[in-house]
Design a protein around this motif. Structure first.
Motif, mmCIF file in Angstrom:
data_model
loop_
_atom_site.group_PDB
_atom_site.id
_atom_site.type_symbol
_atom_site.label_atom_id
_atom_site.label_comp_id
_atom_site.label_asym_id
_atom_site.label_seq_id
_atom_site.Cartn_x
_atom_site.Cartn_y
_atom_site.Cartn_z
ATOM 1 N N TYR A 1 -43.948 -103.285 52.222
ATOM 2 C CA TYR A 1 -44.850 -102.729 50.970
ATOM 3 C C TYR A 1 -45.906 -102.065 51.463
ATOM 4 O O TYR A 1 -45.948 -100.705 50.940
ATOM 5 C CB TYR A 1 -45.336 -104.019 50.364
ATOM 6 C CG TYR A 1 -46.214 -103.505 49.092
ATOM 7 C CD1 TYR A 1 -45.820 -103.067 47.906
ATOM 8 C CD2 TYR A 1 -47.519 -103.965 49.348
ATOM 9 C CE1 TYR A 1 -46.661 -102.712 46.967
ATOM 10 C CE2 TYR A 1 -48.416 -103.612 48.389
ATOM 11 C CZ TYR A 1 -48.156 -102.664 47.198
ATOM 12 O OH TYR A 1 -48.878 -102.558 46.010
ATOM 13 N N LEU B 1 -44.313 -98.596 52.604
ATOM 14 C CA LEU B 1 -43.953 -97.829 51.642
ATOM 15 C C LEU B 1 -45.085 -96.924 50.653
ATOM 16 O O LEU B 1 -45.158 -95.936 50.591
ATOM 17 C CB LEU B 1 -43.202 -98.599 50.512
ATOM 18 C CG LEU B 1 -41.794 -98.948 50.881
ATOM 19 C CD1 LEU B 1 -41.131 -100.093 49.947
ATOM 20 C CD2 LEU B 1 -40.869 -97.873 50.966
ATOM 21 N N SER C 1 -45.377 -93.132 50.915
ATOM 22 C CA SER C 1 -45.669 -92.419 49.458
ATOM 23 C C SER C 1 -46.784 -91.404 49.435
ATOM 24 O O SER C 1 -46.665 -90.320 48.836
ATOM 25 C CB SER C 1 -45.744 -93.599 48.543
ATOM 26 O OG SER C 1 -45.889 -92.905 47.340
ATOM 27 N N LEU D 1 -34.878 -98.498 51.209
ATOM 28 C CA LEU D 1 -35.476 -99.366 51.770
ATOM 29 C C LEU D 1 -34.928 -99.811 53.295
ATOM 30 O O LEU D 1 -35.623 -100.160 54.132
ATOM 31 C CB LEU D 1 -35.393 -100.815 51.100
ATOM 32 C CG LEU D 1 -36.095 -100.986 49.753
ATOM 33 C CD1 LEU D 1 -35.938 -102.232 49.000
ATOM 34 C CD2 LEU D 1 -37.704 -100.687 49.939
ATOM 35 N N CYS E 1 -36.660 -97.208 55.597
ATOM 36 C CA CYS E 1 -38.001 -97.589 55.849
ATOM 37 C C CYS E 1 -38.021 -98.664 56.621
ATOM 38 O O CYS E 1 -38.939 -98.767 57.554
ATOM 39 C CB CYS E 1 -38.484 -97.903 54.302
ATOM 40 S SG CYS E 1 -38.693 -96.312 53.517
#
Length: 510
Positions: free
Chosen positions: A137, A140, A144, A185, A188
């Motif tokens: 999380y 990400l 972003s 995902l 990442c």
């Protein structure tokens, strides 16, 4: 497998615990034993252990002191299970202060040991899953923000670019084999794992790394160090990442202008595009590529290819292409300029030979949109040029009038079947592009329109001469979909099949 360290000074007790259960069956690996707390502490400083099972009373360093030292000195703290007798329960309570919440009473029972281990395993796996999700999380979120910087030039604090004492290097590579990843995902998570691994490997070199992932499947690595002489270590780390991700190449340079990460990113992308197009591999410093030319001077290229096609000199066409690309590489023409030039050249050739059907083929689209390497790019261009050459060959091979009469007869005999211009071309061993052009010239309309007109004419006859139902007639003239038949019928006749039949009946009755 979760790794277990057993600490027990009595050899027979230690061996008995090891043989008491099938450790691997329950997801544990008994990697090592220790006879006292001091031995155990030395092992823990060298190896990653998930669970420590320790006796309380031992020589040199007892279990309580070991637990205390673990809480103070070991970074990745293992779960601890203490072994105690009934008369040692006060010691067991003291261990709780250091985070111990699992204990086994002597003599150790098999069922109790398994239950304790299963409880520990569940707790550890849940904690790991929570940490994995939390780390992902955070990654990400960070990625972003980074995307908004490099792609939209937003001002975000991903790296402290105001610190003039820090030296930064940025490397960019492209992941070509996208099937390697199941989804974003997975991408990442993979990059996050590599980031951790490369930072662990190079921690002693005074370099830190951050891995990012952009919208174009490029991997961006930012290396930060307080020492300028760490360039060799940075290149080594880039090589490690390149091999881990199976990248063809990675282009890197020092990031000096702290106000323009967006521009620096695009500068490296252009260099990477050049390196990949010309099939360079490995770690490449950006200044090795140099500046690009912005246009191609060769104005005779198209006319020379046209002449070679007319003379059927196919080998010379490929040699001409190879020579052209070699010159482009020497002059450092960017792939984007080359793609545009080749597209214009192909359009010139298509226009010269009037083969406009080629514009509908996928070949031109692939050249226009793809990031093919030079060798594959040349192959695609040659495929198109070979189609042109085949068209020229066939245009001299067939006599238009007599040949098209044979095609017409074949269509009239098979109009109610699933035929296309390609299937007819296969029947007569001719290029479908050339056949389509000949057909349009001979009948003054495209093949599809001619086929519909022929089917509708046959349908009109059946409506007049038979009492067959509409869906039966549709199928008989080649339409499996009755609604589509009705739509095409009305398009060509001006009224629906049923209205057309009724109007004929009224005329007869009148």
């Amino acid at each position: 497998m979760l790794k277990v360290l057993l600490v027990e000074d009595e050899v027979y007790m230690r061996k008995g615990i090891i043989k008491l259960i099938d450790w691997k069956k329950h997801g544990f690996d008994m990697i090592v034993e220790a006879s006292n707390g001091q031995e155990a502490l030395e092992i823990l400083k060298k190896e990653k252990v998930d669970v420590v099972i320790t006796d309380i009373k031992m020589p040199v360093m007892d279990g309580i002191e070991l637990i205390k030292r673990i809480s103070e000195e070991i970074e990745n703290k293992p779960s601890v299970v203490i072994i105690s007798g009934y008369n040692e329960f006060e010691f067991a309570k003291a261990a709780i202060r250091y985070g111990v919440n699992d204990y086994l009473l002597k003599p150790i029972d098999e069922v109790e040991l398994i239950q304790t281990l299963e409880r520990i395993k569940t707790r550890i796996l849940n904690e790991r899953e929570f940490d994995r999700r939390k780390s992902l999380y955070e990654y990400l979120k960070r990625n972003s923000k980074f995307l908004r910087i490099i792609e939209f030039n937003e001002n975000q604090n991903i790296i402290d670019i105001s610190d003039d004492k820090t030296f930064r290097w940025v490397g960019i590579g492209k992941k070509e084999d996208l099937q390697y990843y199941e989804d974003d995902l997975t991408v990442c998570e993979n990059l996050l794992d590599i980031e951790r691994e490369v930072n662990t490997r190079f921690a002693s070199k005074g370099v830190g790394f951050k891995c990012f992932w952009d919208s174009f499947f490029n991997v961006i690595v930012i290396a930060e160090t307080e020492f300028r002489n760490r360039k060799n270590q940075i290149v080594q780390a880039f090589e490690f990442i390149l091999n881990k991700l199976n990248l063809q190449s990675m282009v890197y340079d020092e990031f000096k202008n702290s106000n323009d990460l967006n521009g620096f990113y695009r500068y490296l992308l252009k260099k990477l595009s050049f390196a990949q197009f010309y099939e360079k591999s490995g770690i490449i410093e950006a200044n090795q590529i140099g500046d690009f030319e912005v246009y191609i001077e060769d104005k005779k290229f198209g006319s020379e290819i046209i002449k070679l096609i007319e003379e059927r000199k196919i080998d010379q066409i490929k040699n001409k292409l190879l020579q052209f690309f070699d010159e482009c590489q020497k002059k450092k023409i960017s792939p984007e300029i080359i793609r545009g030039f080749i597209i214009l050249t192909l359009l010139e050739i298509i226009d010269y030979f009037e083969i406009y059907q080629l514009l509908e083929e996928d070949g031109l689209k692939i050249i226009l949109r793809s990031n093919l390497q030079k060798s594959k790019f040349i192959e695609k261009v040659m495929e198109i040029l070979l189609q042109v050459e085949e068209y020229i060959t066939q245009s001299t091979k067939f006599n238009s009038s007599s040949f098209m009469k044979k095609v017409e007869l074949f269509i009239r005999e098979n109009y109610n079947k699933d035929i296309t211009i390609k299937s007819i071309a296969q029947q007569f061993y001719i290029n479908p592009i050339y056949l389509g052009r000949m057909f349009k010239k001979y009948f003054n309309m495209p093949f599809n329109k001619y086929l519909h007109m022929l089917r509708i004419e046959q349908a009109k006859k059946l409506l007049l001469k038979t009492d067959k139902k509409i869906y039966e007639i549709a199928k008989e003239v080649g339409y499996n979909d009755t609604d589509y038949f009705a739509l095409k019928f009305e398009e060509f006749v001006g009224k629906s099949p049923s209205k057309y039949r009724n109007s004929l009946t009224e005329e007869v009755n009148f």
